[in-house]
Write a protein that holds these residues in place. Sequence first.
Motif, mmCIF file in Angstrom:
data_model
loop_
_atom_site.group_PDB
_atom_site.id
_atom_site.type_symbol
_atom_site.label_atom_id
_atom_site.label_comp_id
_atom_site.label_asym_id
_atom_site.label_seq_id
_atom_site.Cartn_x
_atom_site.Cartn_y
_atom_site.Cartn_z
ATOM 1 N N UNK A 143 6.878 -4.687 9.168
ATOM 2 C CA UNK A 143 6.322 -4.657 7.815
ATOM 3 C C UNK A 143 5.777 -3.277 7.470
ATOM 4 N N UNK A 144 5.149 -2.634 8.456
ATOM 5 C CA UNK A 144 4.628 -1.283 8.221
ATOM 6 C C UNK A 144 5.769 -0.318 7.935
ATOM 7 N N UNK A 145 6.839 -0.412 8.721
ATOM 8 C CA UNK A 145 7.993 0.459 8.479
ATOM 9 C C UNK A 145 8.583 0.227 7.094
ATOM 10 N N UNK A 146 8.645 -1.040 6.684
ATOM 11 C CA UNK A 146 9.223 -1.357 5.374
ATOM 12 C C UNK A 146 8.362 -0.777 4.251
ATOM 13 N N UNK A 147 7.022 -0.950 4.356
ATOM 14 C CA UNK A 147 6.143 -0.397 3.330
ATOM 15 C C UNK A 147 6.170 1.129 3.344
ATOM 16 N N UNK A 148 6.316 1.714 4.536
ATOM 17 C CA UNK A 148 6.399 3.175 4.631
ATOM 18 C C UNK A 148 7.657 3.704 3.952
ATOM 19 N N UNK A 149 8.747 2.984 4.086
ATOM 20 C CA UNK A 149 9.981 3.399 3.415
ATOM 21 C C UNK A 149 9.819 3.352 1.903
ATOM 22 N N UNK A 150 9.153 2.307 1.386
ATOM 23 C CA UNK A 150 8.924 2.219 -0.056
ATOM 24 C C UNK A 150 8.049 3.384 -0.527
ATOM 25 N N UNK A 151 7.013 3.716 0.253
ATOM 26 C CA UNK A 151 6.162 4.852 -0.098
ATOM 27 C C UNK A 151 6.948 6.153 -0.066
ATOM 28 N N UNK A 152 7.780 6.316 0.953
ATOM 29 C CA UNK A 152 8.571 7.545 1.072
ATOM 30 C C UNK A 152 9.493 7.728 -0.128
ATOM 31 N N UNK A 153 10.107 6.641 -0.573
ATOM 32 C CA UNK A 153 11.003 6.728 -1.731
ATOM 33 C C UNK A 153 10.220 7.104 -2.983
ATOM 34 N N UNK A 154 8.994 6.552 -3.106
ATOM 35 C CA UNK A 154 8.159 6.922 -4.259
ATOM 36 C C UNK A 154 7.732 8.385 -4.186
ATOM 37 N N UNK A 155 7.664 8.934 -2.965
ATOM 38 C CA UNK A 155 7.282 10.340 -2.792
ATOM 39 C C UNK A 155 8.442 11.288 -3.019
ATOM 40 N N UNK A 156 9.638 10.756 -3.170
ATOM 41 C CA UNK A 156 10.788 11.607 -3.458
ATOM 42 C C UNK A 156 11.920 11.553 -2.468
ATOM 43 N N UNK A 157 11.794 10.752 -1.389
ATOM 44 C CA UNK A 157 12.875 10.614 -0.430
ATOM 45 C C UNK A 157 14.060 9.892 -1.085
#
Length: 411
Positions: A287-301
């Motif tokens: 779950x942490x990895x999944x939320x981190x991916x969503x944050x990364x995409x919002x940051x521009x990834x």
Amino acid sequence: MAERQRAHRQVLARVALFAIGATSGVQLANFTVTGLSVVCLLLAPGFLLMMHRGIDLLPAVLAVAGSLSFVASCAVNGVTVLWPNAIAFPAFLLYLVGLTVLTVRAVDATATVLAGIATGTMAFFLTQGIELTRTGSIPDLWKYGIAHAVTILVLFGMTTARIQPLLQSAVLVALGLASLGLNFRSHALVCLLAGAIVFTRHMLGSRIGRGWQFLGVAVFGLVFAQVMPIAARAGLFGAALQQKTLEQDATNLPLLLAGRTEPPLNITAILERPFLGWGSAFNLTPDVYARAQHLAIRMGFDPTFPFELYWRLPPSDYSATHSILLGSWVEGGILAVLLPLWLLVACVGVVWNSTSFGRWSPLVVTLALQGIWDLLYAPWTYNMIPEFVCITLFFCAVRVRRPMVAVRDSS
């Protein structure tokens, strides 16, 4: 005759300090315990016989707090207290106690021990090394092993030989350009910024305020950050750097991340468990990895970025967070981040008061700038802990005196 004997004793003392620092080349347990650790353990009782100010004891208190925080986090999360990142805090405390006794917080003595530590680092990587440096590739050995140690030794040798700061700044620029050609951008940035600071402070002195001087250096750094990728994409610094730059361009990483992919993961993990942490980054849940991916995409990834490839490392790899500052918080909890935060302040303070170190200024500035980068964007590496202790000793030494007053060199 008495003067000659005194000079002879000083030389012997310098040689002894250098040799003791070089014992750090003997590895006893990953990056945390070396031959220098044994020397520091033997010297530790002398710490109780010394006079200390609050600023001297603060990093020791923070190291104890971080150690206890890691013990609690490891116990709660079922992680061994021998986890390397957890041992880093008591290791820092031991080095701090031992090197304080050894150098008595004198700038010239600390610089000599630092040069010995750099020699130990080179000896380790040239004789044993790690997987990344045992490829037979000179660029790999330079980037993952000896670049920083070579820089410290070059500056120490030039300072000992009384080479003028302007020439040292030119050598720093040359080392920076060489690192660009060897695909080591962070070291290049450190050397170029250090060279710019040394040049600016030497040429302008007190005629222009420090704030304006550092503003000019900051502008230089921003210009470098914009121009360097353009030159790298054109192949001016070699095919390896060109390829890496093109690959990172495709990820659309924000400039603030400095090419690192781990900050979104670290931030997400901290928000999930801000107080006690995870013990080890390998306890992070899907779950942490999944939320981190969503944050990364919002940051521009880019949504197609291969997060799994970059974030999921073998269980034996302690560098998953790739940041001493954020990683300490992720794994050890909120108390564990206090020492890295203090070290960050110490690095900035050392750079700000660089003229207070007299002829050692180029060496100290370069060390502190590298420390800032490592705290933000690097994991613990071999002999990094005693180097941070040297930064601590430099910072405490300059806090004894008024700003802009040169530290007396007894040599």
